[in-house]
Design a protein around this motif. Structure first.
Motif, PDB file in Angstrom:
ATOM      1  N   GLN A 112     -30.435 -40.633 -11.603  1.00  0.00           N
ATOM      2  CA  GLN A 112     -31.082 -41.282 -12.607  1.00  0.00           C
ATOM      3  C   GLN A 112     -32.138 -42.097 -12.054  1.00  0.00           C
ATOM      4  OE1 GLN A 112     -28.534 -42.557 -15.595  1.00  0.00           O
ATOM      5  NE2 GLN A 112     -28.243 -40.481 -16.246  1.00  0.00           N
ATOM      6  N   LYS A 113     -33.424 -42.461 -12.430  1.00  0.00           N
ATOM      7  CA  LYS A 113     -34.183 -43.426 -11.911  1.00  0.00           C
ATOM      8  C   LYS A 113     -33.816 -44.604 -11.467  1.00  0.00           C
ATOM      9  CE  LYS A 113     -38.427 -44.155 -10.592  1.00  0.00           C
ATOM     10  NZ  LYS A 113     -38.665 -43.564  -9.345  1.00  0.00           N
ATOM     11  N   GLN A 141     -38.811 -36.380 -12.367  1.00  0.00           N
ATOM     12  CA  GLN A 141     -39.588 -37.673 -13.108  1.00  0.00           C
ATOM     13  C   GLN A 141     -39.746 -37.465 -14.545  1.00  0.00           C
ATOM     14  OE1 GLN A 141     -43.037 -38.436 -10.676  1.00  0.00           O
ATOM     15  NE2 GLN A 141     -41.629 -39.001  -8.928  1.00  0.00           N
ATOM     16  N   ASN A 142     -40.146 -36.341 -14.957  1.00  0.00           N
ATOM     17  CA  ASN A 142     -40.285 -36.119 -16.446  1.00  0.00           C
ATOM     18  C   ASN A 142     -39.099 -36.296 -17.238  1.00  0.00           C
ATOM     19  OD1 ASN A 142     -42.879 -35.359 -16.143  1.00  0.00           O
ATOM     20  ND2 ASN A 142     -42.962 -33.258 -16.097  1.00  0.00           N
ATOM     21  N   ALA A 174     -34.862 -38.886 -10.480  1.00  0.00           N
ATOM     22  CA  ALA A 174     -35.633 -38.989  -9.306  1.00  0.00           C
ATOM     23  C   ALA A 174     -34.846 -38.038  -8.093  1.00  0.00           C
ATOM     24  CB  ALA A 174     -35.722 -40.367  -8.628  1.00  0.00           C
ATOM     25  N   GLY A 234     -36.798 -38.479 -16.325  1.00  0.00           N
ATOM     26  CA  GLY A 234     -36.079 -39.983 -16.238  1.00  0.00           C
ATOM     27  C   GLY A 234     -35.178 -40.087 -14.614  1.00  0.00           C
ATOM     28  N   MET A 290     -39.766 -32.737  -7.810  1.00  0.00           N
ATOM     29  CA  MET A 290     -39.889 -34.126  -7.892  1.00  0.00           C
ATOM     30  C   MET A 290     -40.674 -34.441  -9.152  1.00  0.00           C
ATOM     31  SD  MET A 290     -40.409 -35.309  -3.947  1.00  0.00           S
ATOM     32  CE  MET A 290     -39.975 -37.046  -4.089  1.00  0.00           C
ATOM     33  N   ALA A 291     -41.806 -33.776  -9.509  1.00  0.00           N
ATOM     34  CA  ALA A 291     -42.376 -34.425 -10.524  1.00  0.00           C
ATOM     35  C   ALA A 291     -41.849 -33.833 -11.789  1.00  0.00           C
ATOM     36  CB  ALA A 291     -43.791 -33.732 -10.806  1.00  0.00           C
ATOM     37  N   GLU A 301     -31.785 -44.632  -8.395  1.00  0.00           N
ATOM     38  CA  GLU A 301     -32.694 -44.473  -7.297  1.00  0.00           C
ATOM     39  C   GLU A 301     -33.296 -45.872  -6.624  1.00  0.00           C
ATOM     40  OE1 GLU A 301     -36.989 -42.951  -5.771  1.00  0.00           O
ATOM     41  OE2 GLU A 301     -36.456 -43.800  -7.616  1.00  0.00           O
ATOM     42  N   GLU A 302     -33.598 -46.548  -7.993  1.00  0.00           N
ATOM     43  CA  GLU A 302     -34.162 -47.920  -7.592  1.00  0.00           C
ATOM     44  C   GLU A 302     -33.300 -48.963  -7.162  1.00  0.00           C
ATOM     45  OE1 GLU A 302     -35.665 -48.716 -11.416  1.00  0.00           O
ATOM     46  OE2 GLU A 302     -37.612 -47.418 -10.951  1.00  0.00           O
TER      47      GLU A 302
END
Length: 184
Positions: free
Chosen positions: A170-171, A73-74, A78, A76, A69-70, A174-175
């Motif tokens: 992509q982030k 995130q690096n 999720a 962009g 997960m980390a 997800e959002e």
């Protein structure tokens, strides 16, 4: 002889217990992550730990979901944990970059399969309009096909216990939740 087009698919093969790294690189179709970058993430996640809980104490890999997960995130991206109670028909496949599955795997000693089962990270994603199983334990990528075949593949794996799946998106996807079609 491999299938035409498969030679254009990036595929890392298993080394040590680095299946999480191989799954990430296979998802991104490039060598973005190494043991060193994963170890750095582990240190960042547990800076004061004498024995890091996010990897093998032997230093051979065996990274946990927090490292994956980390790492995503690096770049962009999720990881969305998939709830097995949901219908795979509701997935909006064109919004999903790939899938990372944690599946049971036999332990081999040479050519002999031991009666021990461990967890293994594999990547599945679309490349040039075709979905591939990019499991690092495979000799080469395995062509799955189109949308129907990927849903069937995922359904088969998700019916096995214990199997978990992460959607790599992509982030912003997800959002806003556009990886999921609530109308279906």
């Amino acid at each position: 002889m491999s299938e035409p087009g498969v030679e254009l698919v990036y595929h890392e093969k298993q080394r040590l217990e680095l299946c999480a790294i191989h799954a990430l690189n296979n998802i991104f179709q490039d060598k973005l992550f190494s043991k060193e970058t994963a170890d750095e993430i582990c240190k960042r996640l547990a800076p004061d730990a004498r024995i890091n809980p996010h990897r093998s104490v032997l230093g051979t890999g065996n990274y946990d979901v927090n490292v994956i997960m980390a790492a995503l995130q690096n770049y962009g991206f999720a990881a969305v944990w998939w709830d097995k109670r949901r219908s795979l028909e509701k997935l909006v496949l064109n919004k999903i970059h790939g899938f990372i599955l944690n599946i049971p795997s036999s332990v081999m000693l040479g050519f002999v399969s031991l009666p021990i089962r461990r967890k293994h990270w594999i990547a599945v994603r679309e490349v040039y309009g075709v979905y591939y199983n990019l499991d690092s334990k495979l000799k080469s990528p395995v062509r799955l096909g189109g949308e129907n075949e990927i849903r069937k593949f995922l359904k088969e794996h998700m019916s096995e216990e214990p199997c978990e799946m992460l959607l790599v998106v992509q982030k912003d996807v997800e959002e806003d939740g556009t990886w999921w079609n609530v109308a279906v």
